[in-house]
Design a protein around this motif. Structure first.
Motif, PDB file in Angstrom:
ATOM      1  N   LEU A 200       0.906  -1.110  -0.028  1.00 27.69           N
ATOM      2  CA  LEU A 200       0.009  -0.035  -0.019  1.00 27.69           C
ATOM      3  C   LEU A 200       0.770   1.173   0.087  1.00 27.69           C
ATOM      4  CD1 LEU A 200      -2.764  -0.591   2.552  1.00 27.69           C
ATOM      5  CD2 LEU A 200      -3.040   0.228   0.130  1.00 27.69           C
ATOM      6  N   GLU A 201       2.003   1.304   0.785  1.00 28.71           N
ATOM      7  CA  GLU A 201       2.623   2.525   0.944  1.00 28.71           C
ATOM      8  C   GLU A 201       3.516   2.633  -0.226  1.00 28.71           C
ATOM      9  OE1 GLU A 201       5.642   4.496   4.526  1.00 28.71           O
ATOM     10  OE2 GLU A 201       5.156   2.270   4.502  1.00 28.71           O
ATOM     11  N   ALA A 202       4.052   1.786  -0.744  1.00 30.26           N
ATOM     12  CA  ALA A 202       4.846   1.986  -1.959  1.00 30.26           C
ATOM     13  C   ALA A 202       3.855   2.218  -3.098  1.00 30.26           C
ATOM     14  CB  ALA A 202       5.676   0.589  -2.356  1.00 30.26           C
ATOM     15  N   GLU A 203       2.903   1.871  -3.466  1.00 34.06           N
ATOM     16  CA  GLU A 203       2.220   1.901  -4.717  1.00 34.06           C
ATOM     17  C   GLU A 203       1.212   3.363  -4.485  1.00 34.06           C
ATOM     18  OE1 GLU A 203       2.057   0.109  -7.570  1.00 34.06           O
ATOM     19  OE2 GLU A 203       2.692  -1.742  -6.826  1.00 34.06           O
ATOM     20  N   LEU A 204       0.722   3.353  -3.359  1.00 35.61           N
ATOM     21  CA  LEU A 204       0.033   4.580  -3.146  1.00 35.61           C
ATOM     22  C   LEU A 204       0.715   5.508  -3.073  1.00 35.61           C
ATOM     23  CD1 LEU A 204      -3.050   3.459  -0.952  1.00 35.61           C
ATOM     24  CD2 LEU A 204      -2.855   3.180  -3.394  1.00 35.61           C
ATOM     25  N   GLY A 205       2.008   5.637  -2.506  1.00 34.08           N
ATOM     26  CA  GLY A 205       2.986   6.687  -2.287  1.00 34.08           C
ATOM     27  C   GLY A 205       3.334   7.271  -3.609  1.00 34.08           C
ATOM     28  N   ALA A 206       3.701   6.208  -4.324  1.00 35.37           N
ATOM     29  CA  ALA A 206       3.930   6.743  -6.025  1.00 35.37           C
ATOM     30  C   ALA A 206       2.963   7.411  -6.545  1.00 35.37           C
ATOM     31  CB  ALA A 206       4.245   5.349  -6.687  1.00 35.37           C
ATOM     32  N   ALA A 207       1.727   7.158  -6.490  1.00 40.04           N
ATOM     33  CA  ALA A 207       0.622   7.610  -6.778  1.00 40.04           C
ATOM     34  C   ALA A 207       0.653   9.171  -6.347  1.00 40.04           C
ATOM     35  CB  ALA A 207      -0.891   7.004  -6.604  1.00 40.04           C
ATOM     36  N   ALA A 208       0.544   9.191  -5.073  1.00 44.83           N
ATOM     37  CA  ALA A 208       0.743  10.570  -4.200  1.00 44.83           C
ATOM     38  C   ALA A 208       1.842  11.473  -4.832  1.00 44.83           C
ATOM     39  CB  ALA A 208       0.711  10.330  -3.036  1.00 44.83           C
ATOM     40  N   ASP A 209       2.970  10.946  -4.987  1.00 42.41           N
ATOM     41  CA  ASP A 209       4.221  11.458  -5.915  1.00 42.41           C
ATOM     42  C   ASP A 209       3.756  12.218  -6.956  1.00 42.41           C
ATOM     43  OD1 ASP A 209       5.697  11.060  -3.585  1.00 42.41           O
ATOM     44  OD2 ASP A 209       6.721   9.435  -4.477  1.00 42.41           O
ATOM     45  N   ARG A 210       3.263  11.337  -7.872  1.00 43.67           N
ATOM     46  CA  ARG A 210       2.655  11.855  -9.245  1.00 43.67           C
ATOM     47  C   ARG A 210       1.327  12.927  -9.090  1.00 43.67           C
ATOM     48  NH1 ARG A 210       3.026   6.703 -10.331  1.00 43.67           N
ATOM     49  NH2 ARG A 210       0.922   6.167 -10.354  1.00 43.67           N
ATOM     50  N   TRP A 211       0.501  12.667  -7.976  1.00 45.51           N
ATOM     51  CA  TRP A 211      -0.395  13.416  -7.977  1.00 45.51           C
ATOM     52  C   TRP A 211      -0.600  13.739  -6.419  1.00 45.51           C
ATOM     53  CZ3 TRP A 211      -1.879   8.717 -10.528  1.00 45.51           C
ATOM     54  CH2 TRP A 211      -1.863   8.845 -11.809  1.00 45.51           C
ATOM     55  N   PRO A 212       0.040  15.445  -6.034  1.00 41.27           N
ATOM     56  CA  PRO A 212       0.091  15.710  -4.600  1.00 41.27           C
ATOM     57  C   PRO A 212      -1.390  15.805  -4.099  1.00 41.27           C
ATOM     58  CG  PRO A 212       1.672  16.569  -5.830  1.00 41.27           C
ATOM     59  CD  PRO A 212       0.912  15.967  -7.101  1.00 41.27           C
ATOM     60  N   GLU A 213      -2.031  15.880  -4.896  1.00 39.56           N
ATOM     61  CA  GLU A 213      -3.379  16.365  -4.368  1.00 39.56           C
ATOM     62  C   GLU A 213      -4.349  15.068  -3.845  1.00 39.56           C
ATOM     63  OE1 GLU A 213      -2.507  16.587  -7.477  1.00 39.56           O
ATOM     64  OE2 GLU A 213      -4.193  16.940  -8.914  1.00 39.56           O
ATOM     65  N   LEU A 214      -3.558  14.033  -4.310  1.00 35.61           N
ATOM     66  CA  LEU A 214      -4.210  12.806  -3.621  1.00 35.61           C
ATOM     67  C   LEU A 214      -3.469  12.154  -2.395  1.00 35.61           C
ATOM     68  CD1 LEU A 214      -4.314  10.393  -7.015  1.00 35.61           C
ATOM     69  CD2 LEU A 214      -6.235  12.037  -5.822  1.00 35.61           C
ATOM     70  N   ALA A 215      -2.468  13.054  -1.956  1.00 36.61           N
ATOM     71  CA  ALA A 215      -1.495  12.821  -0.718  1.00 36.61           C
ATOM     72  C   ALA A 215      -2.698  12.519   0.415  1.00 36.61           C
ATOM     73  CB  ALA A 215      -0.486  13.514  -0.644  1.00 36.61           C
ATOM     74  N   PRO A 216      -3.596  13.545   0.523  1.00 34.71           N
ATOM     75  CA  PRO A 216      -4.392  13.363   1.869  1.00 34.71           C
ATOM     76  C   PRO A 216      -4.915  11.919   1.916  1.00 34.71           C
ATOM     77  CG  PRO A 216      -4.401  15.547   1.010  1.00 34.71           C
ATOM     78  CD  PRO A 216      -3.735  14.713  -0.038  1.00 34.71           C
ATOM     79  N   ARG A 217      -5.694  11.689   0.955  1.00 36.85           N
ATOM     80  CA  ARG A 217      -6.542  10.315   0.522  1.00 36.85           C
ATOM     81  C   ARG A 217      -5.339   8.980   1.073  1.00 36.85           C
ATOM     82  NH1 ARG A 217      -9.735   9.665  -3.855  1.00 36.85           N
ATOM     83  NH2 ARG A 217     -10.264  11.860  -3.544  1.00 36.85           N
ATOM     84  N   VAL A 218      -4.400   9.195   0.279  1.00 31.60           N
ATOM     85  CA  VAL A 218      -3.255   8.245   0.831  1.00 31.60           C
ATOM     86  C   VAL A 218      -2.972   7.961   2.220  1.00 31.60           C
ATOM     87  CG1 VAL A 218      -0.914   7.435   0.197  1.00 31.60           C
ATOM     88  CG2 VAL A 218      -2.184   8.011  -1.650  1.00 31.60           C
ATOM     89  N   ALA A 219      -2.700   9.214   2.725  1.00 31.04           N
ATOM     90  CA  ALA A 219      -2.237   9.246   4.163  1.00 31.04           C
ATOM     91  C   ALA A 219      -3.688   8.600   5.136  1.00 31.04           C
ATOM     92  CB  ALA A 219      -2.223  10.626   4.473  1.00 31.04           C
ATOM     93  N   LYS A 220      -4.947   8.963   4.700  1.00 33.95           N
ATOM     94  CA  LYS A 220      -5.899   8.364   5.253  1.00 33.95           C
ATOM     95  C   LYS A 220      -6.138   6.754   5.238  1.00 33.95           C
ATOM     96  CE  LYS A 220     -10.973   8.609   5.691  1.00 33.95           C
ATOM     97  NZ  LYS A 220     -11.139   7.138   6.018  1.00 33.95           N
TER      98      LYS A 220
END
Length: 109
Positions: free
Chosen positions: A78-98
């Protein structure tokens, strides 16, 4: 049904989503499809994983809107895959953190 059939269905949902709505507007629909499909959502989850790894923000946003399941089976994945998505799209970072916080709450060490 095959994963290709599910991919066509899910891409159609995103493509037909009202232009003013974010991909996350499909969250409830995708959650319902998990329970309504004959494979308990395994093809749907595969497509969502593809979307997370892809290059389309709206699809990644839709994939992250699932609330009934985790997209990956371990926190590390989860951390690796979603973290990569959050790096690509910072606006998704809060959802990834949740999502990671929800994992920690539900799956304590």
């Amino acid at each position: 049904m095959s994963v290709e059939s599910m991919r066509i269905i899910m891409n159609g949902l995103v493509d037909r989503l009202h232009p003013g709505l974010p991909g996350s507007a499909l969250g409830d629909v995708l959650d319902q499809l998990i329970y309504l499909t004959d494979d308990n959502g395994s093809d749907l989850l595969q497509v969502c994983r593809e979307w997370i790894r892809g290059s389309d923000l709206r699809r990644a946003d839709a994939a992250l809107s699932l609330s009934e399941v985790f997209l990956f089976n371990t926190r590390e994945d989860l951390e690796a895959e979603l973290g990569a998505a959050a790096d690509r799209w910072p606006e998704l970072a809060p959802r990834v953190a949740k999502i990671l916080n929800d994992w920690d709450r539900i799956q304590p060490d």
